[in-house]
Design an enzyme around this catalytic site. Sequence first.
Site, short mmCIF file in Angstrom:
data_model
loop_
_atom_site.label_atom_id
_atom_site.label_comp_id
_atom_site.label_asym_id
_atom_site.label_seq_id
_atom_site.Cartn_x
_atom_site.Cartn_y
_atom_site.Cartn_z
N ASP A 147 0.83 -1.21 0.00
CA ASP A 147 0.00 0.00 0.00
C ASP A 147 0.86 1.26 0.00
O ASP A 147 2.03 1.21 0.36
CB ASP A 147 -0.76 0.13 1.33
CG ASP A 147 -1.80 -0.92 1.54
OD1 ASP A 147 -2.29 -1.48 0.57
OD2 ASP A 147 -2.11 -1.14 2.72
N LYS A 167 -3.08 2.94 -2.02
CA LYS A 167 -4.39 3.57 -1.81
C LYS A 167 -4.20 4.60 -0.71
O LYS A 167 -3.78 4.29 0.38
CB LYS A 167 -5.42 2.55 -1.33
CG LYS A 167 -6.03 1.76 -2.43
CD LYS A 167 -7.35 1.16 -2.02
CE LYS A 167 -7.21 0.20 -0.86
NZ LYS A 167 -8.49 -0.32 -0.39
N MET A 202 -7.97 7.88 9.92
CA MET A 202 -8.52 8.58 8.75
C MET A 202 -9.43 9.73 9.19
O MET A 202 -10.48 9.97 8.59
CB MET A 202 -9.29 7.59 7.84
CG MET A 202 -8.37 6.56 7.23
SD MET A 202 -9.24 5.27 6.31
CE MET A 202 -9.50 4.05 7.59
N1 SAH Z 1 -3.95 -0.80 9.34
C1 SAH Z 1 -3.48 0.53 9.71
C2 SAH Z 1 -4.55 1.59 9.52
C3 SAH Z 1 -5.00 1.75 8.10
S1 SAH Z 1 -6.14 3.06 7.91
C4 SAH Z 1 -2.96 0.50 11.15
O1 SAH Z 1 -3.20 -0.49 11.85
O2 SAH Z 1 -2.31 1.46 11.57
C5 SAH Z 1 -5.08 4.41 7.46
C6 SAH Z 1 -5.03 5.41 8.58
O3 SAH Z 1 -4.20 4.94 9.63
C7 SAH Z 1 -4.41 6.75 8.20
O4 SAH Z 1 -5.34 7.58 7.55
C8 SAH Z 1 -4.03 7.29 9.56
O5 SAH Z 1 -5.16 7.77 10.25
C9 SAH Z 1 -3.57 6.02 10.27
N2 SAH Z 1 -2.11 5.82 10.19
C10 SAH Z 1 -1.47 4.82 9.59
N3 SAH Z 1 -0.12 4.94 9.74
C11 SAH Z 1 0.05 6.08 10.46
C12 SAH Z 1 1.20 6.75 10.96
N4 SAH Z 1 2.44 6.30 10.74
N5 SAH Z 1 1.00 7.88 11.67
C13 SAH Z 1 -0.24 8.36 11.92
N6 SAH Z 1 -1.34 7.75 11.48
C14 SAH Z 1 -1.20 6.64 10.75
#
Ligand code: SAH
Length: 260
Positions: A42, A64, A178
């Site tokens: 991704d 995405k 998000m």
């Molecule tokens: N599976 C992922 C989440 C996917 S949804 C997890 O467990 O972290 C995508 C959202 O995750 C982003 O829009 C943001 O809100 C958050 N996110 C993912 N990586 C991030 C990071 N390094 N710092 C801050 N927010 C993050």
Amino acid sequence: MPSETRIASGEVWLVGAGPGDPELLTLKAIRLIEAADVVFYDALVSADILALVPSRVRRVSVGKRSGRHSRKQEDINEDLLAAAQAGLRVVRLKGGDPSIFGRSAEEAAHLRAHGIVVQVVPGITAASAAAASAGVSLTLRGEARRLQFITAHARAGEPLDLDWRALADPRSTLAIYMGRAAAPEIAQNLLRAGLAAETPALIVENASMACERRFSTRLDLLALAVQTAVGDGPTLLLIGSAVGDRSIPRSVKIRVQAEP
Ligand code: SAH
């Protein structure tokens, strides 16, 4: 000591890549990346992590990011299936933990319906990384007994369909994924549902990465802080008494400060 993970030909492994810092990858994730024939990843998977993919392993971006969908979910499902049916060892790298807002259930269901063996490797989710960087705990004995993982992703033009009463619990920590675009709507609804204006809020952009930025504020100033301070990196919102910086007096109006 459990035996070393092996990836067989024609199998698909949904692997959590963690929040971005390669040192937060699991040993299992690294072993699988090294043993794969192809890695689908991704946009959230960091460049530092992709650098660990050996050059003989094919890399396929199925990037995405909200608002910038480059590949439809159904197409990704088909690509994974085709690779597995061709007998490849397939690793599907996902940001954070695959089971948290990662659409891994859809991918797994599609593959399993076609008889493909699917395995999942957990990863460190953004909320854990954000809390660790900020030096706060997501739960707090006696104060925050509940942790709610929420996605604030809504279809364009539609209001968020969330149970605001349940979310506006002063003894809960909200980890909002998000949530950048919806921050004003989130704050407004939580305030309306009775959560106190001075409830601590923490905004963490690019958690765990070199470019991480953190902002400490309060619920009634959340929207303003997000609007003025946050860039376009992945951003997590944490709301609740547990994430408050105890060194700031509660009467302080705003504290939007980048912490390198
Ligand atoms: N599976 C992922 C989440 C996917 S949804 C997890 O467990 O972290 C995508 C959202 O995750 C982003 O829009 C943001 O809100 C958050 N996110 C993912 N990586 C991030 C990071 N390094 N710092 C801050 N927010 C993050």
